[in-house]
Motif scaffolding. Structure first.
Motif, PDB file in Angstrom:
ATOM      1  N   LYS A  63       0.903  -1.208   0.299  1.00 20.80           N
ATOM      2  CA  LYS A  63      -0.069   0.016   0.011  1.00 20.80           C
ATOM      3  C   LYS A  63       0.846   1.368  -0.409  1.00 20.80           C
ATOM      4  O   LYS A  63       0.832   1.890  -1.186  1.00 20.80           O
ATOM      5  N   VAL A  64       1.855   1.412   0.879  1.00 24.13           N
ATOM      6  CA  VAL A  64       2.490   2.783   1.420  1.00 24.13           C
ATOM      7  C   VAL A  64       3.989   2.096   1.172  1.00 24.13           C
ATOM      8  O   VAL A  64       4.382   1.663   2.144  1.00 24.13           O
ATOM      9  N   PRO A  65       5.092   3.133   0.341  1.00 23.88           N
ATOM     10  CA  PRO A  65       6.003   2.847   0.195  1.00 23.88           C
ATOM     11  C   PRO A  65       6.924   3.662   1.133  1.00 23.88           C
ATOM     12  O   PRO A  65       5.910   4.528   1.720  1.00 23.88           O
ATOM     13  N   ALA A  66       8.136   3.279   1.135  1.00 24.22           N
ATOM     14  CA  ALA A  66       8.872   4.280   2.795  1.00 24.22           C
ATOM     15  C   ALA A  66       9.651   5.301   2.111  1.00 24.22           C
ATOM     16  O   ALA A  66      10.167   4.734   1.153  1.00 24.22           O
ATOM     17  N   ILE A  67       9.996   6.473   2.370  1.00 16.88           N
ATOM     18  CA  ILE A  67      10.637   7.169   1.891  1.00 16.88           C
ATOM     19  C   ILE A  67      12.144   7.796   3.223  1.00 16.88           C
ATOM     20  O   ILE A  67      11.344   7.634   4.705  1.00 16.88           O
ATOM     21  N   MET A  68      13.312   8.193   2.813  1.00 14.34           N
ATOM     22  CA  MET A  68      14.426   8.335   4.024  1.00 14.34           C
ATOM     23  C   MET A  68      14.852   9.655   3.884  1.00 14.34           C
ATOM     24  O   MET A  68      14.560  10.228   2.723  1.00 14.34           O
ATOM     25  N   MET A  69      14.917  10.435   5.009  1.00 13.62           N
ATOM     26  CA  MET A  69      15.255  11.595   5.523  1.00 13.62           C
ATOM     27  C   MET A  69      16.534  11.648   6.064  1.00 13.62           C
ATOM     28  O   MET A  69      16.650  10.603   6.838  1.00 13.62           O
ATOM     29  N   THR A  70      17.186  12.599   6.156  1.00 15.01           N
ATOM     30  CA  THR A  70      18.684  12.534   6.712  1.00 15.01           C
ATOM     31  C   THR A  70      19.037  14.062   6.522  1.00 15.01           C
ATOM     32  O   THR A  70      18.461  15.275   5.822  1.00 15.01           O
ATOM     33  N   ASP A  71      20.156  14.245   8.176  1.00 13.57           N
ATOM     34  CA  ASP A  71      20.946  15.455   7.568  1.00 13.57           C
ATOM     35  C   ASP A  71      21.719  15.620   6.641  1.00 13.57           C
ATOM     36  O   ASP A  71      22.281  14.923   6.000  1.00 13.57           O
ATOM     37  N   GLY A  72      22.048  16.859   6.199  1.00 14.29           N
ATOM     38  CA  GLY A  72      21.495  17.604   6.974  1.00 14.29           C
ATOM     39  C   GLY A  72      22.246  19.162   7.532  1.00 14.29           C
ATOM     40  O   GLY A  72      23.015  18.085   8.544  1.00 14.29           O
ATOM     41  N   PRO A  73      22.599  20.285   7.469  1.00 12.69           N
ATOM     42  CA  PRO A  73      21.651  20.738   6.410  1.00 12.69           C
ATOM     43  C   PRO A  73      22.668  21.537   5.085  1.00 12.69           C
ATOM     44  O   PRO A  73      22.510  21.512   4.491  1.00 12.69           O
ATOM     45  N   HIS A  74      23.762  21.681   5.676  1.00 13.25           N
ATOM     46  CA  HIS A  74      25.072  22.186   4.034  1.00 13.25           C
ATOM     47  C   HIS A  74      25.992  20.793   4.364  1.00 13.25           C
ATOM     48  O   HIS A  74      26.662  21.074   3.219  1.00 13.25           O
ATOM     49  N   GLY A  75      25.031  19.646   4.027  1.00 14.58           N
ATOM     50  CA  GLY A  75      25.748  18.460   3.496  1.00 14.58           C
ATOM     51  C   GLY A  75      24.900  17.681   3.758  1.00 14.58           C
ATOM     52  O   GLY A  75      24.402  17.385   4.933  1.00 14.58           O
ATOM     53  N   LEU A  76      25.274  16.173   2.789  1.00  9.67           N
ATOM     54  CA  LEU A  76      24.355  14.435   3.268  1.00  9.67           C
ATOM     55  C   LEU A  76      25.212  14.296   4.306  1.00  9.67           C
ATOM     56  O   LEU A  76      26.469  14.427   4.278  1.00  9.67           O
TER      57      LEU A  76
END
Ligand code: BGC
Length: 764
Positions: A33-46
């Motif tokens: 039904k629903v896939p996952a997404i990724m968040m990560t830091d930030g702010p001035h570089g991955l």
């Protein structure tokens, strides 16, 4: 993804599970039904961690470009530059299949001691919010979400998880929330991250006033509100208040609490659905904009381009604080001694969750060597402990023997400045100042390079011939430094924060940091707003920075002399490069209310422009536009922004302390404030309102005790020549008298009933 169809298909348990992450950096997927997404830091570089995850920058992350930190890049005052950095960050996210980058951080610099100041933009909300908008627009132009943080009033690291920040509504609106407002309204970040702390008693992640009243209703924000990592509190109160996503996850008991609350009617299904809808919309955006990493150009080529951008940004953000006798730029061939461990172990970023694993970073010695400069080097001082090591000092003195110029790289080591704690004082480590003093006995010019994320006291500045603040300039900072030192680039950054003479001058100094409750007693008087109001001298003012050239300001033209708060007025002037080398100038526009009836800062930044690179003799016409908000203050009696009719000075300058051109504008406020009178209303305020004055006159028949100046004067016992003054004094006393107190002085003529009747008529 058909969001409504998914919502109607989800079970209550599945809905609740979407309000919490599935892992450290991921949203909750629901199979089929629903896939996952990724968040990560930030702010001035991955900072994407492929192995073990943490929120303090401890475990390794993938190589990524480390751009100058927020405090640094804000000194560029260049919204195009930060947009381009945002684009580059977005590309690196796409390359690593990251859907949301956690930044920018826009908290205000209430105190120079905040351990995280290196990450935040400014002490001025206008500048901060405009830079944030540039960052967000850049990241999001690449189909990656930005997450503005930490909402709100997160201005110290000490006890950040539980601190209760107490600030009045006007202070919140004009300073601490204003830094978010413009960016959220105009750039629409995909996410807003709540701060750990409480504001006026409620945790930010369950704060109906901040989240529901202001963010959602007033600012119209319909994106996802996520917690700072571990900041979420009561799950049900959170959903009630318009909070959406608890990170990191999983936290099964939080999901269970939501299920139970819906089942027993404590939480409405609609509230939960609204929250689920926002999370699903975010996931949908992330998935739809996701590009296969191959669609982005190859890492090697991309990283080279981004390194070049990081170099440009570091050069544009450096601030030349002092340059006696134009010692800078250096001449080719001048014999150089480089002193200071930072020249070998570059301090190019701050510590904590923003820590980036840079793709490449030359140190200063390497960058000088690459530019063909020969030098001698010594560490000069120890960095891990603040003790004077005589061996280090001697090595430094020896290294300077044959030098014509000493390049001394001072700064703040990681141990004193990082996320998670605040600085104890505002000085450079003592062993660094001691070394500067010792080197100054050699009588050679000393150029001080500063590697730090926040201001330091600089009583030592007279020992330096020049001071170049590189701040935490990112992975290319050393190369940028060499260019600036040798005049291949011209410093054009200006301070986005005041450098006070001493910590005690800062308005929060008496109560910063606090452990349980921090009362923001200074109100709207933060940074230059305070130093100007108190007429305090500062080491370097807000907006200050030197250049290898100089600029002439002239020809200010104001579109018209009068305007209402519903209109926009424009202003232009000419800025000419009057020196001998090319350069860019940051032009600042401040607004000063001439005679406000409420306490207001002397002036406030309401516009800024950075010129293009001007060749000697070249002129650029710089234009500004001001609208009602430029003149407004937040009026708590109407819970709204309010422009008081009157004259406003428009001051255009090269810094807050260097105003070069000005004009005066009459602004008419069109909002009416209908006063609500009570027994506590002051007589003076009533008499200033013609309708109220007339009613008082009619009802009291002019007989009310304490109100009649001539009578008061007769009884005052003052000699005749003082009669006029005495009359004024007694008048002033009467002015402050609350209306209700007249019952006591009227000799029975004014009763409580009559008073209530009068109030009823006044408030009709
Ligand atoms: C920081 C956030 C960061 C999060 C995830 C927290 O400690 O305050 O700024 O985004 O960790 O690393």
């Amino acid at each position: 993804m058909d969001i409504e169809a998914i919502i109607s298909d989800l079970t209550l348990e599945e809905k609740a599970s979407l309000t919490t992450g599935s892992a450290f950096w991921y949203t909750q997927p629901i199979e089929g039904k629903v896939p996952a997404i990724m968040m990560t830091d930030g702010p001035h570089g991955l900072r994407k961690q492929e192995g073990e995850a943490d929120m303090l920058g401890i475990n390794v992350s993938v190589p990524a470009t480390c751009f100058p930190s927020g405090a640094t890049v804000c000194n560029s005052w260049d919204t195009d530059l930060i947009f381009r950095i945002g684009e580059a960050l977005g590309e690196e996210c796409q390359n690593h299949d990251v859907q949301v980058l956690l930044g920018p951080g826009v908290n205000m610099k209430r105190s120079p001691l905040c351990g995280r100041n290196f990450e935040y933009f400014s002490e001025d909300p206008y500048l901060s919010s405009h830079m944030a908008a540039g960052h967000i627009n850049g990241v999001q132009s690449k189909g990656v979400g930005a997450c503005i943080k930490h909402f709100a009033v997160n201005n110290q690291e000490t006890c950040r998880y539980s601190l209760n920040a107490i600030a009045d509504e006007r202070t919140l609106r004009e300073i601490y929330l204003a830094s978010f407002e413009e960016a959220i309204r105009t750039a629409r970040p995909w996410m807003v991250m709540t701060a750990y702390n409480k504001v006026n008693g409620d945790y930010c992640s369950e704060h109906p006033h901040l989240l529901e009243d202001i963010l959602r209703k007033e600012w119209g924000y319909d994106g996802v509100v996520v917690s700072d990592w571990g900041a979420a509190n009561d799950p049900v109160r959170g959903v009630e208040a318009g909070f959406d996503l608890r990170m990191p996850g999983p936290v099964p008991c939080a999901d269970e609490a939501i299920v139970e609350a819906v089942q027993n009617g404590a939480l409405s299904q609609e509230k939960l659905d609204a929250c689920v809808r926002r999370v699903l919309t975010l996931v949908k955006k992330g998935i739809e904009h996701r590009r296969s990493p191959e669609a982005v150009h190859s890492s090697g080529e991309m990283f080279a381009e981004h390194h070049a951008l990081a170099l440009k940004a570091a050069a544009e953000s450096a601030v030349l604080l002092k340059n006696t006798d134009n010692i800078l730029p250096l001449q080719n061939g001048q014999r150089l001694a480089v002193i200071g461990g930072f020249a070998k172990n570059t301090r190019y970023q701050g510590g904590g969750s923003s820590n980036v694993n840079a793709t490449k970073s030359l140190n200063l010695l390497e960058a000088l060597a690459e530019a063909g400069v020969n030098d001698t080097f010594a560490r000069g001082f120890r960095n891990k402990v603040d003790v004077v090591d005589e061996d280090y000092v001697q090595e430094a003195l020896d290294a300077c023997c044959d030098a014509e110029v000493i390049l001394l790289n001072l700064g703040l080591p990681f141990r004193v400045e990082s996320e998670g704690f605040d600085r104890k004082d505002m000085t450079l480590p003592h062993n660094q100042i001691d070394l500067l003093n010792r080197l100054s006995t050699l009588g050679k010019p000393i150029i001080v390079l500063l590697s730090l994320g926040a201001p330091v006291e600089a009583p030592w500045a007279d020992k330096a011939a020049a001071i170049l603040a590189m701040y935490t300039g990112g992975q290319a900072v050393a190369e940028a430094t060499v260019r600036l030192l040798y005049g291949e680039a011209n410093p054009c950054g200006k301070l986005a924060e005041t450098w006070p003479c001493k910590l005690e001058d800062n308005p929060s100094a008496l109560n910063y940091p606090q452990k349980d409750t921090a009362v923001y007693e200074e109100g709207v008087y933060i940074g230059y707003r305070y130093y100007e109001k108190k007429k305090l001298p500062v080491q370097y003012p807000f907006g200050y920075g030197l250049s290898y050239t100089n600029f002439r300001y002239d020809g200010l033209q104001l579109e018209r002399a009068e305007v209402t708060d519903r209109e926009t007025v424009s202003l232009s002037l000419n800025v000419t490069n009057a020196g001998a080398v090319a350069g860019r100038e940051i032009v600042q526009l401040y607004v000063r209310p001439v005679s406000p009836s409420v306490s207001r800062p002397v002036k406030e930044l309401k516009g800024f422009r950075k010129t293009r690179l001007l060749q000697p003799g070249e002129t650029e016409t710089v234009r500004f536009a001001l609208d009602g908000r430029s003149f407004a203050y937040y009026n708590t009696s109407i819970s709204d922004w309010f422009v008081e009719s009157g004259r406003y000075d428009l001051l255009v300058g090269a810094s807050s302390a260097d105003i070069r051109q000005s004009a005066t504008l009459f602004v008419t406020g069109t909002k009416q404030i209908k006063p609500v009178y009570t027994a506590e209303s002051r007589i003076g305020d009533l008499l200033a309102d013609p309708k109220a004055a007339q009613l008082i006159g009619m009802i009291a028949g002019g007989q009310m005790g304490g109100m009649d100046n001539s009578q008061a004067t007769q009884n005052s016992g003052f000699p005749d020549e003082d009669a006029e003054d005495a009359a004024m004094d007694s008048g002033a006393l009467g002015q402050d008298m609350p209306l209700g107190k007249l019952v006591n002085f009227s000799g029975g003529r004014l009763s409580f009933d009559k008073l209530n009747m009068l109030l009823g008529m006044l408030n009709q």
